[in-house]
Scaffold this motif. Structure first.
Motif: not given
Length: 75
Positions: A53-74
């Motif tokens: 989910m984090a990888e998909v989000y980082l390819r498509h998501g735009r929200d800076p805080r959610l991108r940070e969370i996705a990066q933390d997960i990875l």
């Protein structure tokens, strides 16, 4: 990254598919009754799903805080 870019609806569908795959895998596990063993066994498919989910989000998501969370997960 060269990863496939999906239309937004398909990106969400891929995240949902990761959740479905996680649930199927968790349902196949043999629960032992030992909280330590069971926690570790259940955590593996949970983390795998979160990573997808984090990888998909980082390819498509735009929200800076959610991108940070996705990066933390990875990380």
């Amino acid at each position: 990254q060269g990863a496939e870019r999906l239309p937004e609806g398909r990106a969400t569908a891929r995240m949902m598919a990761a959740m479905d795959e996680m649930q199927e895998e968790m349902n196949r596990l043999r629960i032992s009754g030992d909280p330590d063993r069971d926690f570790a066994a259940l955590l593996v498919p949970h983390q795998r799903s979160a990573s997808v989910m984090a990888e998909v989000y980082l390819r498509h998501g735009r929200d800076p805080r959610l991108r940070e969370i996705a990066q933390d997960i990875l990380a």
